[in-house]
Write an enzyme that holds these catalytic residues in place. Structure first.
Site, PDB file in Angstrom:
ATOM      1  N   SER A   1       0.817  -1.209   0.000  1.00 22.37           N
ATOM      2  CA  SER A   1       0.000   0.000   0.000  1.00 22.37           C
ATOM      3  C   SER A   1       0.850   1.258   0.000  1.00 22.37           C
ATOM      4  O   SER A   1       0.332   2.351  -0.217  1.00 22.37           O
ATOM      5  CB  SER A   1      -0.919   0.021   1.226  1.00 22.37           C
ATOM      6  OG  SER A   1      -0.143   0.043   2.416  1.00 22.37           O
TER       7      SER A   1
ATOM      8  N   HIS B   1      -3.526  -4.125  -5.099  1.00 21.21           N
ATOM      9  CA  HIS B   1      -3.758  -3.564  -3.771  1.00 21.21           C
ATOM     10  C   HIS B   1      -5.213  -3.760  -3.352  1.00 21.21           C
ATOM     11  O   HIS B   1      -6.109  -3.042  -3.784  1.00 21.21           O
ATOM     12  CB  HIS B   1      -3.398  -2.070  -3.752  1.00 21.21           C
ATOM     13  CG  HIS B   1      -3.577  -1.441  -2.405  1.00 21.21           C
ATOM     14  ND1 HIS B   1      -4.018  -0.155  -2.231  1.00 21.21           N
ATOM     15  CD2 HIS B   1      -3.377  -1.945  -1.153  1.00 21.21           C
ATOM     16  CE1 HIS B   1      -4.098   0.112  -0.939  1.00 21.21           C
ATOM     17  NE2 HIS B   1      -3.714  -0.953  -0.270  1.00 21.21           N
TER      18      HIS B   1
ATOM     19  N   GLU C   1      -6.935  -1.903  -6.459  1.00 20.96           N
ATOM     20  CA  GLU C   1      -6.128  -1.041  -7.320  1.00 20.96           C
ATOM     21  C   GLU C   1      -5.126  -1.923  -8.067  1.00 20.96           C
ATOM     22  O   GLU C   1      -4.309  -2.598  -7.437  1.00 20.96           O
ATOM     23  CB  GLU C   1      -5.395   0.016  -6.495  1.00 20.96           C
ATOM     24  CG  GLU C   1      -6.326   1.038  -5.871  1.00 20.96           C
ATOM     25  CD  GLU C   1      -5.599   2.038  -4.982  1.00 20.96           C
ATOM     26  OE1 GLU C   1      -5.896   3.242  -5.066  1.00 20.96           O
ATOM     27  OE2 GLU C   1      -4.724   1.605  -4.200  1.00 20.96           O
TER      28      GLU C   1
ATOM     29  N   ASN D   1      -4.789   6.301  -1.418  1.00 20.21           N
ATOM     30  CA  ASN D   1      -3.944   6.872  -0.374  1.00 20.21           C
ATOM     31  C   ASN D   1      -3.285   8.184  -0.785  1.00 20.21           C
ATOM     32  O   ASN D   1      -2.773   8.910   0.058  1.00 20.21           O
ATOM     33  CB  ASN D   1      -2.882   5.861   0.058  1.00 20.21           C
ATOM     34  CG  ASN D   1      -3.436   4.842   1.027  1.00 20.21           C
ATOM     35  OD1 ASN D   1      -4.323   5.144   1.813  1.00 20.21           O
ATOM     36  ND2 ASN D   1      -2.930   3.619   0.954  1.00 20.21           N
TER      37      ASN D   1
END
Length: 504
Positions: free
Chosen positions: A123, A144, A156, A194
């Site tokens: 991540s 991810h 992802e 993120n």
């Protein structure tokens, strides 16, 4: 290239929470699954834990007993990496350290075939950097998943600098075949979620650090006005303060300490004190048995004004005029070239948060942005120390007459929801302009990955092309550090929107 055939064995290396979750997803989809962990006995323990979760799915009638038994028969712990030789996909979910991951994949390359798809669930680390250690980096991707992997739909699919498009497509189609919603993105710090989500935490912490409001009030405004599922303080307590701060630091460092991603000193102190959130019993909130949850600041009842004067177009807050009329309060509308405000009977003004502070103006109360003013149950107000008490009371009474709780916060530019949404929109436009992902994939990732009420690009269109740029321009005047300077992509979007409106 299509998804992997269900007869193809899939391996998961690393059997912590994420590893077990990913293995369960592949297993329920129908693949034979091999589990490997470097620690003796961990793979067997993980297999038992997955078996127990399959039992619970049968109890909840989400699997039949026959499906569970078939899945268990396909699950096999591996004592050595060599037992993964015939796998067509290996997903890694081990320690978040570059050297550890590189060493693992170098070892795997000596075992699996050259067309075996290799994937990392990282991540925070660079997919390109991990894949750079490989002999055949083209078959290396990021997959991810979000925790808990069996429940959350988003994956992802991250292409590193050397990733071959055929392998990225295979990973994408395989995730979709597993019942997930994949989004494609380039290898950038934080990927989509993120990266774009950092302001949700950062701006809440900044308001707190500037003494604008306490955590309970900020969380309540984000939920009840902004439409977010959880506030930033309660969400980071759930995630773990150490985990959330670690991701923030990783993104900040990876962007060469870009001021837009600067970590929070208040959160750093929380982590240093060992208050990591729910898992330690204390974080921003006290989670110990018997602890009382603090209440958000809510203003005492006030008398509503008999009328308001609406000057100009209220833009994102235009819905308020209908709500005010429905509450039995007279609305007098006046055309003003520069007016975007409500004038109260006492002469004070009520203005939608625009990134400025009340101290710059005479007798002004700001109100915060809401996702939907009709559905919102709370609205935040802010004002300068010298704002007339009559104006504050009239503004408070007005929103209370609309059925809203009112939280009066400090004179913070951009307030809470407005500054947060403006920055999220900016980072989303910036990510799209730099080829990180498409607009649709960014919106999908933020809705499914962190449960945002709207995708940031959809939010941008709803608020108007120039709204976020204007708010950030004003915030930049208040804080010229660069943190709030609008991106070139947002400037271009705002200019293009003005051009379209000018020709319509």
């Amino acid at each position: 290239m299509t998804a992997l055939d269900l007869s193809s064995p899939v391996a998961v290396v690393g059997t912590g929470t994420m590893g077990q979750g990913i293995a369960q997803v592949a297993l329920v989809a129908g693949h034979p699954v091999r589990l490997y962990d470097a620690a003796d006995g961990r793979a067997r323990e993980a297999a038992d834990a997955i078996g127990a979760r399959l039992d619970r799915l049968v109890e909840k009638e989400r699997l039949t007993a026959a499906e569970r038994d078939a899945a268990r028969a396909r699950l096999r712990p591996a004592a050595e990496l060599g037992e993964l030789a015939d796998c067509t996909l290996v997903v890694e979910a081990v320690l978040e350290r570059l050297d550890v991951k590189q060493e693992l994949f170098r070892a795997l390359e000596d075992i699996v075939s050259d067309d075996c798809l290799l994937a990392t669930n990282t991540s925070s680390l660079s997919v390109t950097a991990i894949g750079g250690a490989l002999r055949v980096p083209g078959r290396f991707v990021g997959l991810h998943f979000f925790n808990p992997a069996p429940l959350l739909p988003l994956v992802e699919v991250v292409s590193g600098f050397a990733t071959d498009v055929t392998y990225a497509t295979r990973a994408y189609e395989t995730a979709r075949a597993w019942g997930k919603t994949p989004v494609a993105c380039a290898d950038t710090p934080g990927f989509i979620v993120n990266r774009v989500a950092r302001p949700f935490y950062a701006e809440a912490f900044a308001v707190y650090e500037s003494q604008g409001a306490d955590p309970a009030t900020i969380d309540a405004v984000l939920r009840e006005s902004g439409g977010f599922r959880m506030g930033a303080f309660e969400l980071t307590d759930l995630i773990g303060q150490d985990v959330n701060e670690s991701v923030t630091h990783s993104v900040w460092r990876s962007f060469f300490q870009d001021v837009r991603f600067t970590p929070s000193l208040a959160q750093r102190r929380l982590v240093e004190s060992g208050r990591l959130g729910r898992k330690s019993g204390q974080g921003w909130y006290d989670h110990r048995d018997g602890a009382e949850r603090p209440e958000p600041h809510t203003a005492e009842p006030a008398e509503p004004p008999a009328y308001v004067v609406a000057e100009g177009d209220l833009g994102p807050a235009s819905e308020l005029l209908a709500l005010i009329r429905e509450a039995g309060i007279q609305v007098r509308e006046e055309d003003e070239d520069n007016g975007t405000r409500l004038v109260l009977p006492g002469g004070g003004q009520l203005v939608l948060a625009d990134g400025q502070t009340s101290v710059e103006f005479r007798d002004v109360v700001y109100f915060d942005l809401a996702l939907d003013y009709r559905a919102a149950t709370r609205v935040a107000l802010s004002h300068a120390p010298n704002t007339s008490p009559v104006t504050v009371a009239e503004a408070t009474g007005l929103f209370q007459a609309l059925g809203k709780k009112v939280s009066v916060i400090g004179d913070v530019p951009g307030m809470i929801v407005a500054r947060t949404v403006a920055r999220i929109i900016d980072l989303a436009h910036d990510a799209v302009a730099k080829g990180v992902a498409t607009e649709d994939d960014v919106d999908t990732a933020m809705r499914l990955g962190v449960n945002y009420p709207l995708g940031p690009l959809e939010w941008s269109r709803r608020l108007g092309g120039g709204w976020a740029c204007s708010v950030l321009d004003n915030l930049h005047q208040c804080d010229p550090s660069g943190r709030y300077a609008p991106s070139l992509a947002l400037y271009r979007h705002a200019y293009a929107s003005d051009e379209r409106e000018g020709t319509s």
